[in-house]
Design a protein around this motif. Structure first.
Motif, PDB file in Angstrom:
ATOM      1  N   LEU A 137     -17.689  16.946 -38.546  1.00 28.86           N
ATOM      2  CA  LEU A 137     -18.616  17.267 -37.465  1.00 28.86           C
ATOM      3  C   LEU A 137     -19.821  18.059 -37.960  1.00 28.86           C
ATOM      4  O   LEU A 137     -20.952  17.748 -37.638  1.00 28.86           O
ATOM      5  N   HIS A 138     -19.592  19.087 -38.764  1.00 27.97           N
ATOM      6  CA  HIS A 138     -20.655  19.976 -39.262  1.00 27.97           C
ATOM      7  C   HIS A 138     -21.605  20.319 -38.129  1.00 27.97           C
ATOM      8  O   HIS A 138     -21.197  20.817 -37.109  1.00 27.97           O
ATOM      9  N   ASN A 139     -22.865  20.021 -38.294  1.00 26.38           N
ATOM     10  CA  ASN A 139     -23.856  20.349 -37.267  1.00 26.38           C
ATOM     11  C   ASN A 139     -24.356  19.108 -36.545  1.00 26.38           C
ATOM     12  O   ASN A 139     -25.474  19.082 -36.063  1.00 26.38           O
ATOM     13  N   ARG A 140     -23.524  18.097 -36.472  1.00 25.20           N
ATOM     14  CA  ARG A 140     -23.933  16.867 -35.796  1.00 25.20           C
ATOM     15  C   ARG A 140     -24.131  17.146 -34.308  1.00 25.20           C
ATOM     16  O   ARG A 140     -23.370  17.871 -33.694  1.00 25.20           O
ATOM     17  N   GLN A 141     -25.154  16.533 -33.772  1.00 21.24           N
ATOM     18  CA  GLN A 141     -25.395  16.645 -32.346  1.00 21.24           C
ATOM     19  C   GLN A 141     -24.585  15.557 -31.650  1.00 21.24           C
ATOM     20  O   GLN A 141     -24.800  14.372 -31.884  1.00 21.24           O
ATOM     21  N   VAL A 142     -23.623  15.968 -30.850  1.00 23.11           N
ATOM     22  CA  VAL A 142     -22.752  15.013 -30.166  1.00 23.11           C
ATOM     23  C   VAL A 142     -22.786  15.265 -28.668  1.00 23.11           C
ATOM     24  O   VAL A 142     -23.074  16.367 -28.218  1.00 23.11           O
ATOM     25  N   ASP A 143     -22.491  14.220 -27.921  1.00 23.84           N
ATOM     26  CA  ASP A 143     -22.407  14.349 -26.470  1.00 23.84           C
ATOM     27  C   ASP A 143     -21.016  14.779 -26.034  1.00 23.84           C
ATOM     28  O   ASP A 143     -20.853  15.480 -25.049  1.00 23.84           O
ATOM     29  N   VAL A 182     -19.915   5.318 -18.344  1.00 26.40           N
ATOM     30  CA  VAL A 182     -20.260   4.101 -17.600  1.00 26.40           C
ATOM     31  C   VAL A 182     -20.681   4.443 -16.177  1.00 26.40           C
ATOM     32  O   VAL A 182     -21.567   3.807 -15.600  1.00 26.40           O
ATOM     33  N   LYS A 183     -20.081   5.478 -15.608  1.00 29.45           N
ATOM     34  CA  LYS A 183     -20.397   5.869 -14.227  1.00 29.45           C
ATOM     35  C   LYS A 183     -21.740   6.575 -14.107  1.00 29.45           C
ATOM     36  O   LYS A 183     -22.246   6.744 -12.998  1.00 29.45           O
ATOM     37  N   GLN A 184     -22.322   6.964 -15.226  1.00 34.84           N
ATOM     38  CA  GLN A 184     -23.618   7.694 -15.183  1.00 34.84           C
ATOM     39  C   GLN A 184     -24.765   6.770 -14.818  1.00 34.84           C
ATOM     40  O   GLN A 184     -24.842   5.655 -15.101  1.00 34.84           O
ATOM     41  N   LYS A 201      -6.051   9.411 -29.623  1.00 39.78           N
ATOM     42  CA  LYS A 201      -6.554  10.097 -28.425  1.00 39.78           C
ATOM     43  C   LYS A 201      -7.121   9.073 -27.442  1.00 39.78           C
ATOM     44  O   LYS A 201      -8.122   9.317 -26.772  1.00 39.78           O
ATOM     45  N   SER A 202      -6.474   7.919 -27.357  1.00 42.36           N
ATOM     46  CA  SER A 202      -7.018   6.795 -26.583  1.00 42.36           C
ATOM     47  C   SER A 202      -7.252   7.126 -25.113  1.00 42.36           C
ATOM     48  O   SER A 202      -8.260   6.701 -24.535  1.00 42.36           O
ATOM     49  N   GLU A 203      -6.357   7.883 -24.497  1.00 48.08           N
ATOM     50  CA  GLU A 203      -6.539   8.210 -23.081  1.00 48.08           C
ATOM     51  C   GLU A 203      -7.776   9.067 -22.873  1.00 48.08           C
ATOM     52  O   GLU A 203      -8.558   8.836 -21.943  1.00 48.08           O
ATOM     53  N   GLU A 204      -7.978  10.039 -23.739  1.00 45.61           N
ATOM     54  CA  GLU A 204      -9.152  10.910 -23.629  1.00 45.61           C
ATOM     55  C   GLU A 204     -10.442  10.129 -23.898  1.00 45.61           C
ATOM     56  O   GLU A 204     -11.432  10.289 -23.192  1.00 45.61           O
ATOM     57  N   ILE A 205     -10.405   9.268 -24.903  1.00 41.68           N
ATOM     58  CA  ILE A 205     -11.582   8.449 -25.227  1.00 41.68           C
ATOM     59  C   ILE A 205     -11.905   7.521 -24.055  1.00 41.68           C
ATOM     60  O   ILE A 205     -13.065   7.376 -23.659  1.00 41.68           O
ATOM     61  N   SER A 206     -10.881   6.905 -23.462  1.00 42.90           N
ATOM     62  CA  SER A 206     -11.092   6.020 -22.310  1.00 42.90           C
ATOM     63  C   SER A 206     -11.719   6.762 -21.146  1.00 42.90           C
ATOM     64  O   SER A 206     -12.623   6.240 -20.479  1.00 42.90           O
ATOM     65  N   LYS A 207     -11.268   7.973 -20.902  1.00 43.13           N
ATOM     66  CA  LYS A 207     -11.840   8.779 -19.807  1.00 43.13           C
ATOM     67  C   LYS A 207     -13.311   9.093 -20.084  1.00 43.13           C
ATOM     68  O   LYS A 207     -14.144   9.005 -19.191  1.00 43.13           O
ATOM     69  N   ILE A 208     -13.619   9.441 -21.312  1.00 42.66           N
ATOM     70  CA  ILE A 208     -15.016   9.725 -21.673  1.00 42.66           C
ATOM     71  C   ILE A 208     -15.874   8.483 -21.448  1.00 42.66           C
ATOM     72  O   ILE A 208     -16.967   8.562 -20.868  1.00 42.66           O
ATOM     73  N   ILE A 209     -15.391   7.340 -21.896  1.00 44.03           N
ATOM     74  CA  ILE A 209     -16.165   6.096 -21.719  1.00 44.03           C
ATOM     75  C   ILE A 209     -16.320   5.764 -20.244  1.00 44.03           C
ATOM     76  O   ILE A 209     -17.408   5.375 -19.793  1.00 44.03           O
ATOM     77  N   ASP A 210     -15.271   5.965 -19.451  1.00 47.76           N
ATOM     78  CA  ASP A 210     -15.382   5.755 -17.996  1.00 47.76           C
ATOM     79  C   ASP A 210     -16.456   6.660 -17.407  1.00 47.76           C
ATOM     80  O   ASP A 210     -17.260   6.219 -16.586  1.00 47.76           O
ATOM     81  N   ARG A 243     -30.732   5.068 -25.815  1.00 47.15           N
ATOM     82  CA  ARG A 243     -29.845   6.134 -25.342  1.00 47.15           C
ATOM     83  C   ARG A 243     -28.451   5.874 -25.889  1.00 47.15           C
ATOM     84  O   ARG A 243     -27.831   4.860 -25.595  1.00 47.15           O
ATOM     85  N   LEU A 244     -27.985   6.788 -26.727  1.00 49.40           N
ATOM     86  CA  LEU A 244     -26.649   6.699 -27.301  1.00 49.40           C
ATOM     87  C   LEU A 244     -25.789   7.836 -26.779  1.00 49.40           C
ATOM     88  O   LEU A 244     -26.297   8.904 -26.456  1.00 49.40           O
ATOM     89  N   PHE A 245     -24.523   7.609 -26.724  1.00 53.06           N
ATOM     90  CA  PHE A 245     -23.569   8.657 -26.397  1.00 53.06           C
ATOM     91  C   PHE A 245     -22.691   8.824 -27.628  1.00 53.06           C
ATOM     92  O   PHE A 245     -21.980   7.901 -28.009  1.00 53.06           O
ATOM     93  N   ARG A 246     -22.763   9.979 -28.210  1.00 54.36           N
ATOM     94  CA  ARG A 246     -21.988  10.220 -29.431  1.00 54.36           C
ATOM     95  C   ARG A 246     -20.689  10.929 -29.077  1.00 54.36           C
ATOM     96  O   ARG A 246     -20.689  12.015 -28.509  1.00 54.36           O
ATOM     97  N   ILE A 247     -19.591  10.295 -29.444  1.00 57.80           N
ATOM     98  CA  ILE A 247     -18.254  10.844 -29.249  1.00 57.80           C
ATOM     99  C   ILE A 247     -17.717  11.116 -30.645  1.00 57.80           C
ATOM    100  O   ILE A 247     -17.633  10.203 -31.465  1.00 57.80           O
ATOM    101  N   HIS A 248     -17.360  12.362 -30.910  1.00 62.03           N
ATOM    102  CA  HIS A 248     -16.934  12.720 -32.269  1.00 62.03           C
ATOM    103  C   HIS A 248     -15.662  13.552 -32.219  1.00 62.03           C
ATOM    104  O   HIS A 248     -15.485  14.363 -31.316  1.00 62.03           O
ATOM    105  N   GLY A 249     -14.797  13.333 -33.170  1.00 62.95           N
ATOM    106  CA  GLY A 249     -13.570  14.121 -33.269  1.00 62.95           C
ATOM    107  C   GLY A 249     -13.821  15.424 -34.010  1.00 62.95           C
ATOM    108  O   GLY A 249     -14.459  15.432 -35.062  1.00 62.95           O
TER     109      GLY A 249
END
Length: 119
Positions: free
Chosen positions: A85-91, A117-119, A105-114, A71-77
């Motif tokens: 990005l093209h047609n990449r499937q991202v979370d 982790v909570k999932q 975008k460190s604050e936004e990335i940190s929130k996404i990772i938080d 299980r991967l979580f893809r975070i893409h700009g």
């Protein structure tokens, strides 16, 4: 663009010394727009080992993204110019995020990772 270069093995013809030098489009490709971002990127690139950079490029160009049963979580700009990005499937798609978004975008990335982790 990188994949085509990889298929043609053009990366094998790049002199190692060039891999740790700043080029005119470097900041644009990485999305480093502000002065502090450019200074940090310059320091990272100049201090990188040419052997490591060459190894990393080769590994990237050979990677096919096969992570079976993982299980991967893809975070893409959304504005990543190195890996568009093209047609990449991202979370998670970070609006305005470029290749350097872990810094810009460190604050936004940190929130996404938080949230992950909570999932």
């Amino acid at each position: 663009m990188l994949r085509i270069g990889g298929m043609l093995h053009l990366n094998k013809f790049i002199p190692r010394q060039l891999l740790t030098q700043i080029h005119p489009l470097t900041y644009w490709f990485f999305g480093a727009d502000e002065k502090d971002e450019r200074e940090l990127l310059r320091a990272i690139i100049e201090q990188a080992s040419p052997a490591f950079v060459k190894w990393a490029i080769n590994i990237f160009l050979q990677w096919h993204g096969d992570f079976e049963n993982t299980r991967l979580f893809r975070i893409h700009g959304a504005n990543d110019k190195l890996l568009p990005l093209h047609n990449r499937q991202v979370d998670y798609c970070v609006i305005g995020g470029g290749h350097f978004m872990v810094y810009t975008k460190s604050e936004e990335i940190s929130k996404i990772i938080d949230d992950i982790v909570k999932q």
